[in-house]
Design an enzyme around this catalytic site. Structure first.
Site, short mmCIF file in Angstrom:
data_model
loop_
_atom_site.label_atom_id
_atom_site.label_comp_id
_atom_site.label_asym_id
_atom_site.label_seq_id
_atom_site.Cartn_x
_atom_site.Cartn_y
_atom_site.Cartn_z
N TYR A 69 0.94 -1.31 0.03
CA TYR A 69 -0.12 -0.04 0.03
C TYR A 69 0.85 1.29 0.22
O TYR A 69 0.39 2.26 -0.68
CB TYR A 69 -1.06 -0.12 1.15
N GLN A 103 -15.23 4.05 -6.69
CA GLN A 103 -14.74 2.86 -6.13
C GLN A 103 -13.16 3.25 -5.91
O GLN A 103 -12.25 2.32 -5.63
CB GLN A 103 -14.89 1.81 -7.24
N VAL A 105 -9.73 4.82 -4.73
CA VAL A 105 -9.32 5.11 -3.63
C VAL A 105 -8.10 6.34 -3.56
O VAL A 105 -7.48 6.72 -2.80
CB VAL A 105 -8.66 4.09 -2.82
N ASP A 106 -8.17 6.89 -4.85
CA ASP A 106 -6.76 7.88 -5.20
C ASP A 106 -7.30 9.06 -4.78
O ASP A 106 -6.25 10.02 -5.06
CB ASP A 106 -6.29 7.34 -6.60
N HIS A 121 -14.79 3.05 -1.45
CA HIS A 121 -13.95 2.22 -0.89
C HIS A 121 -12.65 2.72 -0.13
O HIS A 121 -11.67 2.37 0.06
CB HIS A 121 -13.30 1.53 -2.03
N CYS A 129 -6.55 3.39 12.55
CA CYS A 129 -6.11 2.41 13.53
C CYS A 129 -6.65 0.95 12.86
O CYS A 129 -7.80 0.88 12.81
CB CYS A 129 -6.68 2.88 14.75
N CYS A 157 -3.98 3.35 21.13
CA CYS A 157 -4.24 1.81 21.64
C CYS A 157 -2.87 0.85 21.10
O CYS A 157 -2.95 -0.29 21.64
CB CYS A 157 -5.61 1.14 21.16
N GLY A 194 -15.56 3.54 -16.65
CA GLY A 194 -14.35 2.99 -16.30
C GLY A 194 -14.37 1.99 -14.95
O GLY A 194 -13.72 1.59 -14.46
P1 NAD Z 1 -11.92 -3.05 -12.97
O1 NAD Z 1 -10.14 -2.78 -12.78
O2 NAD Z 1 -12.57 -4.02 -12.67
O3 NAD Z 1 -12.20 -2.38 -14.38
C1 NAD Z 1 -11.93 -1.42 -14.90
C2 NAD Z 1 -12.59 -1.15 -16.07
O4 NAD Z 1 -12.20 0.36 -16.72
C3 NAD Z 1 -12.77 -1.97 -17.35
O5 NAD Z 1 -14.35 -2.05 -17.68
C4 NAD Z 1 -12.07 -1.36 -18.51
O6 NAD Z 1 -12.47 -1.73 -19.70
C5 NAD Z 1 -12.13 0.20 -18.14
N1 NAD Z 1 -11.15 0.91 -18.77
C6 NAD Z 1 -9.88 0.62 -19.13
N2 NAD Z 1 -9.22 1.85 -19.34
C7 NAD Z 1 -10.09 2.88 -19.17
C8 NAD Z 1 -9.98 4.22 -19.63
N3 NAD Z 1 -8.82 4.71 -20.07
N4 NAD Z 1 -11.30 5.03 -19.56
C9 NAD Z 1 -12.39 4.42 -19.28
N5 NAD Z 1 -12.34 2.91 -18.77
C10 NAD Z 1 -11.32 2.33 -19.02
O7 NAD Z 1 -12.19 -1.88 -12.03
P2 NAD Z 1 -13.30 -1.60 -10.89
O8 NAD Z 1 -14.45 -1.86 -11.68
O9 NAD Z 1 -13.27 -0.25 -10.23
O10 NAD Z 1 -13.02 -2.61 -10.03
C11 NAD Z 1 -11.90 -2.69 -9.33
C12 NAD Z 1 -11.46 -2.45 -7.64
O11 NAD Z 1 -10.10 -2.28 -7.71
C13 NAD Z 1 -12.32 -1.57 -7.26
O12 NAD Z 1 -12.80 -1.98 -6.29
C14 NAD Z 1 -11.39 -0.40 -6.85
O13 NAD Z 1 -11.53 0.16 -5.48
C15 NAD Z 1 -10.10 -0.91 -6.84
N6 NAD Z 1 -9.04 -0.48 -7.54
C16 NAD Z 1 -8.93 1.27 -7.51
C17 NAD Z 1 -7.88 2.05 -8.05
C18 NAD Z 1 -7.98 3.51 -8.00
O14 NAD Z 1 -8.32 3.89 -6.95
N7 NAD Z 1 -7.46 4.24 -9.19
C19 NAD Z 1 -7.01 1.16 -8.76
C20 NAD Z 1 -7.02 -0.01 -9.07
C21 NAD Z 1 -8.21 -1.06 -8.14
ZN ZN Z 2 -6.08 2.52 18.17
#
Ligand code: NAD
Ligand code: ZN
Length: 252
Positions: A69, A103, A105-106, A121, A129, A157, A194
């Site tokens: 992470y 979804q 987390v960035d 997320h 903690c 804690c 996306g």
């Molecule tokens: P996923 O990785 O399952 O799917 C990504 C989707 O984005 C696909 O359908 C793909 O075709 C599409 N895609 C690829 N390039 C694209 C672009 N340039 N523009 C638009 N769409 C595009 O992603 P998800 O459905 O978000 O699920 C993945 C899990 O992983 C989530 O729970 C998320 O929290 C986590 N995650 C988050 C990040 C982040 O914060 N940036 C990065 C990686 C994973």
């Molecule tokens: Zn604590």
């Protein structure tokens, strides 16, 4: 890209009274943030994300999970929002109600200027903690963490600190999920960007909006994923390419 579909989408958006934007990992790809699968390169290729992103994995090997992470957190802090994030932020000035349910987390939506963002997320730039000793989440600044261990510890804690993200096998923040569901039920337009539509419960939100019968659904994705078939319009392309053109067309 089909220009007629883009114009249709712009026309629908222009009249939106309650817009919900649902975003997933694809939204951030053009900022240089890899999706889960892409993130597991090099050193990390030997690990399955589900082996790193669970409370059980953290308990088994806190150092390994913490370091994975930290690597991702540093990457997020190095990159910038792209034109698609800014286009979504600009919608707030044109429409009465715009909420982004992400979804990701960035934190890039907020950095681009969006003000109403539900982070389903969590946020990888924050820490909390592991025992949530002062309520969920017990957020902790990096500077207040104590001890020489990796991970460092909660000053209240003594439990390990961990990233403020939702792991597999964990519940989503209840308030965020309730508000997200409510907004999807009342939305008149839902713009989906996306997301592959496989990670639950976030993946159920477009279906909720569809079933309400009130919402027009627009999907932006380079691939025809699981969600495209239930949408009223599918805009094939990337977030960075389609979203700025869409917002520009709203003014045309
Ligand atoms: P996923 O990785 O399952 O799917 C990504 C989707 O984005 C696909 O359908 C793909 O075709 C599409 N895609 C690829 N390039 C694209 C672009 N340039 N523009 C638009 N769409 C595009 O992603 P998800 O459905 O978000 O699920 C993945 C899990 O992983 C989530 O729970 C998320 O929290 C986590 N995650 C988050 C990040 C982040 O914060 N940036 C990065 C990686 C994973
Ligand atoms: Zn604590």
């Amino acid at each position: 890209m089909n220009t007629a579909a883009l114009q249709d989408a712009a026309r629908v958006l222009r009249r939106a009274k309650r817009l919900v934007v649902l975003t997933g990992a694809g939204m951030s790809k053009e900022s240089g943030i890899p999706t889960f699968r892409d993130a597991l390169e090099g050193l990390w290729a030997q690990f399955d994300p589900e082996e790193l992103a669970t409370p059980q994995a953290f308990q088994r090997n806190p150092r390994l999970v913490w370091e994975w992470y930290e690597m991702r957190r540093r990457r997020v802090l190095e990159v910038q929002p792209h034109a698609g994030h800014y286009a979504l932020a600009a919608l707030e000035k044109r429409l009465p109600h715009v909420t982004i349910i992400t979804q990701n987390v960035d934190g890039l939506h907020r950095r681009a200027g969006s003000t109403d963002v539900i982070e389903l997320h969590g946020n990888i730039t924050q820490h909390k903690c592991f025992a949530d000793c002062r309520g969920a989440p017990t957020l902790l600044a990096l500077s207040e963490l104590i001890g020489d261990s990796v991970p460092p510890r909660c000053p209240h804690c003594g439990a390990y600190a961990r990233p403020n993200v939702v792991w597999f096998n964990e519940f989503l923040p209840a308030e965020a999920l309730t508000r997200a569901r409510d907004l999807c039920l009342r939305a008149d337009v839902v713009l989906i960007v996306g997301t592959s539509g496989v990670v639950q419960p976030a993946a159920s939100l477009p279906y909720l909006a569809k079933r309400s019968g009130n919402a027009f659904l627009i999907d932006v994705n380079p691939e025809r994923d699981e969600i495209a078939p239930i949408c009223d319009l599918f805009l094939q392309g990337t977030a960075g390419n389609i979203l700025p053109r869409l917002v520009e067309l709203m003014d045309a």
